[in-house]
Design an enzyme around this catalytic site. Structure first.
Site, PDB file in Angstrom:
ATOM      1  N   ASN A   9       0.883  -1.171   0.000  1.00 54.22           N
ATOM      2  CA  ASN A   9       0.000   0.000   0.000  1.00 54.22           C
ATOM      3  C   ASN A   9       0.916   1.214   0.000  1.00 54.22           C
ATOM      4  O   ASN A   9       1.493   1.564   1.020  1.00 54.22           O
ATOM      5  CB  ASN A   9      -0.892  -0.028   1.247  1.00 54.22           C
ATOM      6  CG  ASN A   9      -1.713   1.244   1.396  1.00 54.22           C
ATOM      7  OD1 ASN A   9      -1.752   2.074   0.494  1.00 54.22           O
ATOM      8  ND2 ASN A   9      -2.368   1.393   2.539  1.00 54.22           N
ATOM      9  N   TRP A  10       1.027   1.824  -1.174  1.00 55.41           N
ATOM     10  CA  TRP A  10       1.966   2.949  -1.299  1.00 55.41           C
ATOM     11  C   TRP A  10       1.474   4.190  -0.562  1.00 55.41           C
ATOM     12  O   TRP A  10       2.235   5.128  -0.369  1.00 55.41           O
ATOM     13  CB  TRP A  10       2.170   3.299  -2.771  1.00 55.41           C
ATOM     14  CG  TRP A  10       2.996   2.304  -3.540  1.00 55.41           C
ATOM     15  CD1 TRP A  10       3.509   1.112  -3.091  1.00 55.41           C
ATOM     16  CD2 TRP A  10       3.413   2.427  -4.913  1.00 55.41           C
ATOM     17  NE1 TRP A  10       4.202   0.503  -4.093  1.00 55.41           N
ATOM     18  CE2 TRP A  10       4.170   1.284  -5.228  1.00 55.41           C
ATOM     19  CE3 TRP A  10       3.209   3.394  -5.900  1.00 55.41           C
ATOM     20  CZ2 TRP A  10       4.723   1.084  -6.497  1.00 55.41           C
ATOM     21  CZ3 TRP A  10       3.758   3.190  -7.162  1.00 55.41           C
ATOM     22  CH2 TRP A  10       4.508   2.039  -7.445  1.00 55.41           C
ATOM     23  N   LYS A  11       0.187   4.234  -0.233  1.00 54.54           N
ATOM     24  CA  LYS A  11      -0.414   5.443   0.354  1.00 54.54           C
ATOM     25  C   LYS A  11      -0.147   6.642  -0.571  1.00 54.54           C
ATOM     26  O   LYS A  11      -0.053   6.445  -1.785  1.00 54.54           O
ATOM     27  CB  LYS A  11       0.088   5.643   1.785  1.00 54.54           C
ATOM     28  CG  LYS A  11      -0.137   4.366   2.625  1.00 54.54           C
ATOM     29  CD  LYS A  11       0.088   4.541   4.097  1.00 54.54           C
ATOM     30  CE  LYS A  11      -0.131   3.202   4.800  1.00 54.54           C
ATOM     31  NZ  LYS A  11       0.038   3.292   6.248  1.00 54.54           N
ATOM     32  N   HIS A  95      -9.399   1.300   5.033  1.00 56.29           N
ATOM     33  CA  HIS A  95      -8.118   1.482   5.725  1.00 56.29           C
ATOM     34  C   HIS A  95      -8.332   2.415   6.918  1.00 56.29           C
ATOM     35  O   HIS A  95      -9.125   3.362   6.831  1.00 56.29           O
ATOM     36  CB  HIS A  95      -7.079   2.062   4.758  1.00 56.29           C
ATOM     37  CG  HIS A  95      -5.695   1.999   5.321  1.00 56.29           C
ATOM     38  ND1 HIS A  95      -5.250   2.906   6.254  1.00 56.29           N
ATOM     39  CD2 HIS A  95      -4.685   1.122   5.126  1.00 56.29           C
ATOM     40  CE1 HIS A  95      -4.003   2.587   6.597  1.00 56.29           C
ATOM     41  NE2 HIS A  95      -3.641   1.503   5.933  1.00 56.29           N
ATOM     42  N   GLU A  97      -6.676   4.779   7.990  1.00 50.52           N
ATOM     43  CA  GLU A  97      -6.441   6.201   7.694  1.00 50.52           C
ATOM     44  C   GLU A  97      -7.683   6.822   7.059  1.00 50.52           C
ATOM     45  O   GLU A  97      -8.011   7.978   7.308  1.00 50.52           O
ATOM     46  CB  GLU A  97      -5.199   6.347   6.803  1.00 50.52           C
ATOM     47  CG  GLU A  97      -3.928   6.074   7.607  1.00 50.52           C
ATOM     48  CD  GLU A  97      -2.757   5.548   6.804  1.00 50.52           C
ATOM     49  OE1 GLU A  97      -2.773   5.594   5.568  1.00 50.52           O
ATOM     50  OE2 GLU A  97      -1.794   5.058   7.457  1.00 50.52           O
ATOM     51  N   GLU A 167      -5.234  -4.828  10.580  1.00 50.36           N
ATOM     52  CA  GLU A 167      -4.215  -3.804  10.754  1.00 50.36           C
ATOM     53  C   GLU A 167      -4.476  -3.053  12.059  1.00 50.36           C
ATOM     54  O   GLU A 167      -5.285  -2.108  12.082  1.00 50.36           O
ATOM     55  CB  GLU A 167      -4.256  -2.810   9.582  1.00 50.36           C
ATOM     56  CG  GLU A 167      -3.945  -3.425   8.233  1.00 50.36           C
ATOM     57  CD  GLU A 167      -3.335  -2.411   7.271  1.00 50.36           C
ATOM     58  OE1 GLU A 167      -2.295  -2.732   6.687  1.00 50.36           O
ATOM     59  OE2 GLU A 167      -3.871  -1.302   7.138  1.00 50.36           O
ATOM     60  N   GLY A 173       2.770   2.285  10.740  1.00 50.08           N
ATOM     61  CA  GLY A 173       3.735   3.372  10.596  1.00 50.08           C
ATOM     62  C   GLY A 173       4.470   3.720  11.872  1.00 50.08           C
ATOM     63  O   GLY A 173       5.119   4.768  11.957  1.00 50.08           O
ATOM     64  N   SER A 212       3.675  -2.221  10.315  1.00 52.55           N
ATOM     65  CA  SER A 212       5.121  -2.307  10.564  1.00 52.55           C
ATOM     66  C   SER A 212       5.723  -3.672  10.212  1.00 52.55           C
ATOM     67  O   SER A 212       6.615  -4.146  10.903  1.00 52.55           O
ATOM     68  CB  SER A 212       5.429  -1.928  12.013  1.00 52.55           C
ATOM     69  OG  SER A 212       5.070  -0.579  12.254  1.00 52.55           O
ATOM     70  N   GLY A 233       2.954  -1.121   4.229  1.00 58.16           N
ATOM     71  CA  GLY A 233       2.997   0.314   3.944  1.00 58.16           C
ATOM     72  C   GLY A 233       4.420   0.744   3.619  1.00 58.16           C
ATOM     73  O   GLY A 233       4.922   0.534   2.516  1.00 58.16           O
ATOM     74  N   GLY A 234       5.085   1.348   4.601  1.00 59.86           N
ATOM     75  CA  GLY A 234       6.411   1.943   4.391  1.00 59.86           C
ATOM     76  C   GLY A 234       7.397   1.042   3.654  1.00 59.86           C
ATOM     77  O   GLY A 234       8.092   1.499   2.731  1.00 59.86           O
TER      78      GLY A 234
END
Ligand code: 13P
Length: 251
Positions: A9-11, A95, A97, A167, A173, A212, A233-234
């Site tokens: 997930n590049w966000k 998600h 977010e 999640e 993150g 993470s 993510g990251g």
């Protein structure tokens, strides 16, 4: 079908040239690996260029959100049929977010889930508790409520064509992943909750863990019996890290 999957997930990250570099490197490293599905969920604008690079590779592409509406006066929204124009097979819905920062409640998330399925796109439904909810001991209730909203609107059978991602918000993150045992506990809670409604659907359900995940902790998470892969993510923005996680699941 229960599958093994690593999804990035590049966000809201990347640009045309970085994306190309990242994907070229990931494509070369994952070439020929079978038995695991690889996916990147990218910002809408980059779908055509990502599609160009990933066509005829073993990596699928998808989006990070979708409108619950089919078309009409919804300024700034993107419909599921538009995602189909770019051959997206997957879309993330709910998600944390989106829930926390953009006010999406569980009913809206369920509508988005249904809109994706109506267009033949597999939703990746995210569920998870905040730190406050975990500390208050309400994790299971929160997750049951998030799942129930979708089952109420779309029916239990809809889970045949869906993926769930657990999640925990406190792990996203933050560098602080859930431990394999903590994650397994909730994954088995999710599977058992579905099992009570339909055993076959529960057995076939793919449940990803996100929060993470790194190349260094991926194997121990993926070794757990109810963890079928990861939503990353990251680490999905760095080729060597993402590939390391993909390989951890492949082994
Ligand atoms: P991180 O891997 O950066 O913690 O993000 C997880 C996530 O939100 C994936 O959807």
């Amino acid at each position: 079908m229960r599958r093994k999957m690593v999804a990035g997930n590049w966000k809201m990250n990347g640009n045309l040239s970085e994306n190309k570099q990242l994907l070229n490197s990931v494509v070369a490293s994952l070439d020929g690996l079978q038995g695991v599905e690889f996916l990147v969920c990218v910002p809408y604008l980059y779908l055509p260029s990502v599609q160009d690079v990933l066509q005829n590779t073993n990596i699928a592409w998808g989006a990070q959100n979708v409108s619950q509406y089919e078309k009409g006066p919804y300024t700034g929204e993107i419909s599921a049929s538009m995602l189909n124009d770019f051959e997206c097979r997957y879309v993330i819905v709910g998600h944390s977010e989106r829930r926390a920062l953009f006010g999406e409640d569980s009913h809206t998330v369920a509508e988005k889930y249904q809109a994706a399925q109506r267009a033949g796109i597999t939703p990746i439904l995210c569920v998870g508790e905040s730190l406050e909810q975990r500390e208050a001991g309400t994790t299971e209730q929160v997750i049951e409520d998030q799942l129930a909203a979708v089952i109420k609107l779309a029916g239990i059978e809809s889970l045949v064509n869906a993926i769930i991602a657990y999640e925990p918000v406190w792990a996203i993150g933050t560098g602080r992943s859930a431990s394999p045992e903590q994650a397994q506990d909730i994954h088995s809670f999710i599977r058992e909750g579905i099992e009570k409604r339909n055993v076959n659907i529960a057995n076939d359900l793919t449940i990803l863990y996100g929060g993470s995940v790194k190349a260094s902790n991926a194997s121990e998470l993926f070794d757990m019996p109810d963890i079928d892969g990861g939503l990353i993510g990251g680490a999905s923005l760095v080729a060597i890290d993402f590939v390391g996680i993909c390989r951890a699941l492949h082994q």
